[in-house]
Write a protein that holds these residues in place. Structure first.
Motif, PDB file in Angstrom:
ATOM      1  N   GLY A 151      24.582  16.087  27.826  1.00 57.69           N
ATOM      2  CA  GLY A 151      23.645  14.674  28.515  1.00 57.69           C
ATOM      3  C   GLY A 151      22.424  14.771  29.055  1.00 57.69           C
ATOM      4  O   GLY A 151      21.991  13.632  28.991  1.00 57.69           O
ATOM      5  N   LYS A 152      21.908  15.978  29.960  1.00 53.23           N
ATOM      6  CA  LYS A 152      20.739  16.125  30.054  1.00 53.23           C
ATOM      7  C   LYS A 152      20.364  16.795  29.719  1.00 53.23           C
ATOM      8  O   LYS A 152      21.036  17.910  29.330  1.00 53.23           O
ATOM      9  N   ARG A 153      18.786  16.588  30.164  1.00 53.38           N
ATOM     10  CA  ARG A 153      17.495  18.400  29.825  1.00 53.38           C
ATOM     11  C   ARG A 153      17.802  19.664  30.403  1.00 53.38           C
ATOM     12  O   ARG A 153      18.330  19.362  32.309  1.00 53.38           O
ATOM     13  N   ALA A 154      18.269  20.485  30.134  1.00 53.60           N
ATOM     14  CA  ALA A 154      18.385  21.817  30.422  1.00 53.60           C
ATOM     15  C   ALA A 154      16.992  22.415  30.665  1.00 53.60           C
ATOM     16  O   ALA A 154      16.057  21.959  30.638  1.00 53.60           O
ATOM     17  N   HIS A 155      17.250  23.739  30.011  1.00 53.20           N
ATOM     18  CA  HIS A 155      16.094  24.741  29.989  1.00 53.20           C
ATOM     19  C   HIS A 155      15.422  24.696  29.014  1.00 53.20           C
ATOM     20  O   HIS A 155      15.837  23.296  27.485  1.00 53.20           O
ATOM     21  N   MET A 156      14.284  24.928  29.112  1.00 56.29           N
ATOM     22  CA  MET A 156      13.567  24.880  27.497  1.00 56.29           C
ATOM     23  C   MET A 156      13.267  25.856  26.452  1.00 56.29           C
ATOM     24  O   MET A 156      13.712  26.793  26.863  1.00 56.29           O
ATOM     25  N   PHE A 157      13.065  25.293  25.519  1.00 56.63           N
ATOM     26  CA  PHE A 157      13.311  25.680  24.129  1.00 56.63           C
ATOM     27  C   PHE A 157      12.484  27.107  23.929  1.00 56.63           C
ATOM     28  O   PHE A 157      12.307  27.654  23.567  1.00 56.63           O
ATOM     29  N   LEU A 158      11.679  26.272  23.531  1.00 60.07           N
ATOM     30  CA  LEU A 158       9.909  26.287  23.227  1.00 60.07           C
ATOM     31  C   LEU A 158       8.598  25.912  23.277  1.00 60.07           C
ATOM     32  O   LEU A 158       8.842  24.511  23.889  1.00 60.07           O
ATOM     33  N   SER A 159       7.901  25.826  23.718  1.00 61.95           N
ATOM     34  CA  SER A 159       6.924  25.390  23.309  1.00 61.95           C
ATOM     35  C   SER A 159       5.651  25.373  22.443  1.00 61.95           C
ATOM     36  O   SER A 159       5.178  26.815  22.447  1.00 61.95           O
ATOM     37  N   LEU A 160       5.009  24.506  22.099  1.00 58.30           N
ATOM     38  CA  LEU A 160       4.117  24.652  21.077  1.00 58.30           C
ATOM     39  C   LEU A 160       2.716  24.066  21.141  1.00 58.30           C
ATOM     40  O   LEU A 160       2.814  23.643  21.899  1.00 58.30           O
ATOM     41  N   LYS A 161       1.557  25.049  20.825  1.00 57.25           N
ATOM     42  CA  LYS A 161       0.543  24.637  20.761  1.00 57.25           C
ATOM     43  C   LYS A 161      -0.346  24.601  19.428  1.00 57.25           C
ATOM     44  O   LYS A 161      -0.351  25.574  18.557  1.00 57.25           O
ATOM     45  N   PHE A 162      -1.125  24.132  19.768  1.00 57.98           N
ATOM     46  CA  PHE A 162      -1.671  23.830  18.557  1.00 57.98           C
ATOM     47  C   PHE A 162      -3.373  24.175  18.412  1.00 57.98           C
ATOM     48  O   PHE A 162      -3.696  23.484  19.128  1.00 57.98           O
ATOM     49  N   VAL A 163      -3.554  24.596  17.694  1.00 53.03           N
ATOM     50  CA  VAL A 163      -4.702  25.770  17.623  1.00 53.03           C
ATOM     51  C   VAL A 163      -5.609  25.755  15.966  1.00 53.03           C
ATOM     52  O   VAL A 163      -5.287  25.343  15.248  1.00 53.03           O
TER      53      VAL A 163
END
Length: 181
Positions: A151-163
């Motif tokens: 029920g809590k935010r854990a670690h980052m899975f991925l980050s998407l950048k748009f170009v």
């Protein structure tokens, strides 16, 4: 054609003001959500196509309820498994803050909660209920996706950048690149 023309946002359209491409949120059963997504799409398109607004646009366009059906093939054994169910992308949810015990109010700036519920079929006689949660959040010019555990935010899975990318034929596209973290 520009993206604005393809989406029939200009006066030269002969499609009675309807979108000329398939935009999934416009097929939602919830009329209020469908209209809000349509307005968000129009507003973001008018603001520009430099890629910096794409994370918010993408996030707005996936809100709602969806179904999924996956076939899982294990490469070494060739065994086939199956999982199917529903996914809900929700912007308006509440969660108790761990620090002070206060309930965070739902609102426009909340991350989008992804909740997947389904049935995993390990074999014809073995089936298990499964779920997974992620939080999607716009940070600067990226769409960040976090695991939710307990029920809590854990670690980052991925980050998407748009170009933005200009194609040879004169069309403009936006591509997403990711970093697994």
């Amino acid at each position: 054609d520009t993206l604005v023309q393809v989406l029939n946002q200009d006066d030269s359209s002969d499609c009675d003001g309807k979108f000329g491409i398939v935009v999934p949120p416009l097929y939602q059963k919830d009329e209020r959500l469908r209209e809000q997504c349509r307005l968000d799409l129009q507003r973001e398109i008018k603001r520009g196509q430099d890629g910096s607004r794409m994370p918010k646009l993408v996030l707005s366009s996936i809100l709602g309820n969806w179904s999924y059906d996956r076939k899982i093939v294990h490469l070494q054994s060739g065994k086939h498994e199956h999982v199917s169910g529903t996914v809900k992308y929700s912007k308006y949810w509440t969660r108790v803050c761990e620090e002070d015990g206060e309930t965070a109010s739902p609102g426009e700036d909340n991350p989008v909660l992804y909740r997947e519920d389904g049935v995993y079929e390990f074999s014809p006689t073995q089936k298990f209920d499964v779920f997974r949660e992620y939080e999607y959040e716009v940070k600067d010019d990226a769409l960040e996706i976090y695991f939710v555990e307990g029920g809590k935010r854990a670690h980052m899975f991925l980050s998407l950048k748009f170009v933005p990318t200009v194609e040879e034929e004169g069309g403009q596209w936006v591509k997403a690149t990711s970093d697994h973290l």
